[in-house]
Motif scaffolding. Structure first.
Motif, PDB file in Angstrom:
ATOM      1  N   PHE A  80       0.823  -1.210   0.000  1.00 59.53           N
ATOM      2  CA  PHE A  80       0.000   0.000   0.000  1.00 59.53           C
ATOM      3  C   PHE A  80       0.866   1.273   0.000  1.00 59.53           C
ATOM      4  O   PHE A  80       0.465   2.284  -0.548  1.00 59.53           O
ATOM      5  N   GLU A  81       2.039   1.159   0.576  1.00 59.38           N
ATOM      6  CA  GLU A  81       2.952   2.318   0.556  1.00 59.38           C
ATOM      7  C   GLU A  81       3.341   2.663  -0.879  1.00 59.38           C
ATOM      8  O   GLU A  81       3.406   3.836  -1.252  1.00 59.38           O
ATOM      9  N   GLN A  82       3.556   1.652  -1.689  1.00 59.35           N
ATOM     10  CA  GLN A  82       3.901   1.891  -3.091  1.00 59.35           C
ATOM     11  C   GLN A  82       2.695   2.360  -3.895  1.00 59.35           C
ATOM     12  O   GLN A  82       2.795   3.251  -4.735  1.00 59.35           O
ATOM     13  N   LEU A  83       1.527   1.750  -3.635  1.00 60.26           N
ATOM     14  CA  LEU A  83       0.322   2.130  -4.382  1.00 60.26           C
ATOM     15  C   LEU A  83      -0.100   3.567  -4.101  1.00 60.26           C
ATOM     16  O   LEU A  83      -0.624   4.248  -4.974  1.00 60.26           O
ATOM     17  N   LEU A  84       0.145   4.030  -2.886  1.00 61.21           N
ATOM     18  CA  LEU A  84      -0.207   5.411  -2.531  1.00 61.21           C
ATOM     19  C   LEU A  84       0.567   6.430  -3.364  1.00 61.21           C
ATOM     20  O   LEU A  84       0.131   7.572  -3.512  1.00 61.21           O
ATOM     21  N   GLN A  85       1.700   6.031  -3.898  1.00 58.88           N
ATOM     22  CA  GLN A  85       2.569   6.981  -4.596  1.00 58.88           C
ATOM     23  C   GLN A  85       2.485   6.831  -6.117  1.00 58.88           C
ATOM     24  O   GLN A  85       3.316   7.377  -6.830  1.00 58.88           O
ATOM     25  N   THR A  86       1.485   6.140  -6.601  1.00 54.84           N
ATOM     26  CA  THR A  86       1.342   5.969  -8.049  1.00 54.84           C
ATOM     27  C   THR A  86       0.784   7.235  -8.693  1.00 54.84           C
ATOM     28  O   THR A  86       0.090   8.033  -8.052  1.00 54.84           O
ATOM     29  N   GLN A  87       1.086   7.409  -9.969  1.00 57.42           N
ATOM     30  CA  GLN A  87       0.637   8.593 -10.691  1.00 57.42           C
ATOM     31  C   GLN A  87      -0.884   8.577 -10.896  1.00 57.42           C
ATOM     32  O   GLN A  87      -1.529   9.628 -10.885  1.00 57.42           O
ATOM     33  N   ASN A  88      -1.476   7.386 -11.096  1.00 56.09           N
ATOM     34  CA  ASN A  88      -2.923   7.317 -11.280  1.00 56.09           C
ATOM     35  C   ASN A  88      -3.666   7.845 -10.061  1.00 56.09           C
ATOM     36  O   ASN A  88      -4.671   8.572 -10.179  1.00 56.09           O
ATOM     37  N   LEU A  89      -3.183   7.467  -8.878  1.00 54.91           N
ATOM     38  CA  LEU A  89      -3.810   7.971  -7.657  1.00 54.91           C
ATOM     39  C   LEU A  89      -3.637   9.482  -7.551  1.00 54.91           C
ATOM     40  O   LEU A  89      -4.554  10.198  -7.157  1.00 54.91           O
ATOM     41  N   ALA A  90      -2.434   9.993  -7.914  1.00 57.69           N
ATOM     42  CA  ALA A  90      -2.175  11.434  -7.861  1.00 57.69           C
ATOM     43  C   ALA A  90      -3.083  12.188  -8.827  1.00 57.69           C
ATOM     44  O   ALA A  90      -3.575  13.281  -8.510  1.00 57.69           O
ATOM     45  N   ASP A  91      -3.336  11.616 -10.010  1.00 58.75           N
ATOM     46  CA  ASP A  91      -4.220  12.270 -10.969  1.00 58.75           C
ATOM     47  C   ASP A  91      -5.651  12.368 -10.438  1.00 58.75           C
ATOM     48  O   ASP A  91      -6.339  13.381 -10.626  1.00 58.75           O
ATOM     49  N   GLU A  92      -6.107  11.319  -9.772  1.00 62.35           N
ATOM     50  CA  GLU A  92      -7.458  11.346  -9.201  1.00 62.35           C
ATOM     51  C   GLU A  92      -7.561  12.379  -8.083  1.00 62.35           C
ATOM     52  O   GLU A  92      -8.552  13.104  -7.960  1.00 62.35           O
ATOM     53  N   VAL A  93      -6.520  12.445  -7.247  1.00 63.83           N
ATOM     54  CA  VAL A  93      -6.493  13.445  -6.171  1.00 63.83           C
ATOM     55  C   VAL A  93      -6.490  14.855  -6.752  1.00 63.83           C
ATOM     56  O   VAL A  93      -7.219  15.746  -6.285  1.00 63.83           O
ATOM     57  N   LYS A  94      -5.713  15.066  -7.793  1.00 67.81           N
ATOM     58  CA  LYS A  94      -5.652  16.383  -8.421  1.00 67.81           C
ATOM     59  C   LYS A  94      -7.004  16.780  -8.996  1.00 67.81           C
ATOM     60  O   LYS A  94      -7.412  17.939  -8.936  1.00 67.81           O
ATOM     61  N   ARG A  95      -7.721  15.789  -9.579  1.00 62.53           N
ATOM     62  CA  ARG A  95      -9.040  16.093 -10.138  1.00 62.53           C
ATOM     63  C   ARG A  95     -10.019  16.524  -9.048  1.00 62.53           C
ATOM     64  O   ARG A  95     -10.815  17.440  -9.237  1.00 62.53           O
ATOM     65  N   ARG A  96      -9.911  15.893  -7.887  1.00 62.04           N
ATOM     66  CA  ARG A  96     -10.862  16.202  -6.825  1.00 62.04           C
ATOM     67  C   ARG A  96     -10.556  17.531  -6.127  1.00 62.04           C
ATOM     68  O   ARG A  96     -11.485  18.261  -5.766  1.00 62.04           O
TER      69      ARG A  96
END
Length: 480
Positions: A84-100
């Motif tokens: 989960f530490e690695q998944l938290l730092q993925t670009q896909n997750l960052a893009d979703e956070v940026k959209r919100r």
């Protein structure tokens, strides 16, 4: 137990430290200005930095199925934390956070660059930290990351792609203080950097400075004894001195004592016998030799010693004109050398003194040829017969051979150096030139030293009714 080598090295280290302290003190204004400039630059840079706030939220990682033992629980939790530490730092997750979060004020342009994720040791927690320019943006970003990741892990668990899930254990709170800049820490580090820069600037200035170095503790310079130190004074007082005025100021008394000491030390420097003729020389112009010559002559006059001050600068004479002597008479030193006048016709009596002044007279086309003739030796012999002390005010040694020719005739010379501007190279060349001509060098008079040690003592005051304390005046500036 200390070894002999360590004991012998200790004085050397102390001497080196003392030298560095002395250099910094002598270059204190350079060091101080460098310190202030560096510290001010650090303060300005600190003030210009954009504040950064950090917000931290925690996520609890748990397996989605029962485990049979503590060991299995530990192994699964460790694997889930790493995953989960690695998944938290993925670009896909960052893009979703940026959209919100959108483009709210203070929000970083790339959330992934403002995120830090780490597993908390010996726990099932993930620490999620975000950074932004405002407290609200930092809190929102951290909470959005934990919320989005919680949804993602639930989706993975539902699809059977994960054996665990992460839930928000503690949402991020609103930060109250920025993590950057930290003015106190930056200024403390800036002060240390400024101190090192100040030390470096002082040492560099010392290394690059070509001036002759003279300290208060030195008794010799250029291998010659220091026979007098004359405190720094003003040009206005020099002009008044040259006109024969008596000055009663505190500095004038200190300067008067300085010149009396020069006269006394001349006796000691000449094996207990006062020299009959002395050439006052300097390596360069504007170092104060003419004023030294005049003031030592006045000191001799106080002792009722018949004294003759010879303006032997036949290139750019100025002492006689400033003193008011010889301005109306065409006769002078050059006239005597060509047998066109007698000494009685050419000399001028200095008021309130037992000293006579012999102006330069008409300037010859070739001063060196005139001074190199036998007439100069004849003049010196005649002057010694008539006066107890003959002082020659010479041109600088670096200008021409005139000063060396005069020095070879006189009993010896006094070298005048300026504590503030004399160049080491020129001073060394001057001493070498005098030694090659086998001239006796009685010592060095250091001109324009810091007046503090010479004007702050009890004896610098003098009795209220004393009239001769200012006779010599503050004769420390060059008369040229």
């Amino acid at each position: 137990m200390a070894t002999a080598d360590s004991l012998s090295a200790a004085p050397g280290r102390r001497a080196a430290a003392d030298d560095i302290v002395g250099v910094v003190w002598r270059r204190r204004w350079i060091a101080l200005s460098t310190f202030v400039a560096v510290l001010a630059s650090v303060a300005a840079l600190t003030a210009s930095l954009t504040p950064a706030y950090e917000a931290t939220g925690y996520m609890l990682v748990t397996p989605d199925r029962p485990v049979s033992s503590d060991f299995e629980q530990t192994q699964i939790s460790s694997a889930l934390l790493t995953t989960f530490e690695q998944l938290l730092q993925t670009q896909n997750l960052a893009d979703e956070v940026k959209r919100r979060v959108g483009n709210r004020p203070g929000m970083p342009p790339e959330p992934a660059n403002a995120l830090t994720v780490e597993a908390v040791t010996d726990s099932q927690l993930l620490r999620v930290t975000t950074e932004a320019e405002t407290p609200e943006a930092a809190q929102l970003l951290a909470n959005t990351y934990t919320q989005v990741f919680q949804e993602r892990t639930r989706q993975l668990a539902s699809a059977g792609a994960s054996t665990g899930k992460a839930s928000v254990a503690e949402p991020a709170t609103l930060p109250t203080n920025p993590v950057r800049p930290r003015p106190r820490l930056y200024l403390a580090a800036g002060a240390l950097l400024a101190a090192l820069a100040a030390l470096g600037a002082a040492l560099a200035a010392h290394r690059l400075d070509r001036r002759l170095e003279i300290t208060d503790s030195m008794t010799e310079v250029l291998g010659l004894p220091i026979i007098g130190r004359i405190p720094q004074g003003s040009g206005a007082d020099v002009e008044r001195l040259l006109q024969g005025e008596r000055l009663q100021s505190r500095d004038a008394r200190a300067a008067a004592e300085g010149f009396r000491l020069v006269l006394a030390n001349l006796t000691f420097a000449n094996v207990g016998r006062r020299p009959r003729s002395v050439a006052i020389v300097s390596s360069d112009e504007q170092e104060g030799k003419s004023t030294v010559a005049l003031s030592v002559g006045r000191a001799a006059g106080e002792l009722d010693l018949p004294t003759l001050l010879v303006e032997a600068d036949l290139r750019r004479p100025s002492l006689a004109n400033k003193s008011g002597a010889g301005a109306s008479s065409p006769r002078g030193f050059s006239s005597l050398l060509v047998h066109g006048a007698t000494m009685g016709e050419a000399v001028w009596a200095v008021p309130d003194s037992s000293m006579d002044l012999l102006p330069a007279g008409p300037l010859p086309p070739n001063p060196a040829a005139l001074l190199g003739s036998e007439a100069l030796r004849d003049f010196d012999r005649a002057a010694r017969e008539r006066y107890e002390l003959v002082l020659y005010d010479t041109p600088p040694l670096s200008v021409a051979a005139d000063a060396s020719l005069i020095a070879s005739v006189a009993e010896g010379v006094v070298l005048v150096v300026d504590a503030r501007r004399t160049q080491r190279r020129l001073a060394e060349q001057a001493v070498d030139q005098l030694r090659r001509s086998h001239t006796t060098i009685f010592g060095v008079v250091v001109n324009r030293v810091d007046p503090g040690p010479f004007t702050s003592g009890y004896y610098a005051e003098g009795p209220p009714d004393e009239q001769d304390g200012g006779r010599l005046g503050r004769a420390v500036e060059s008369s040229r």
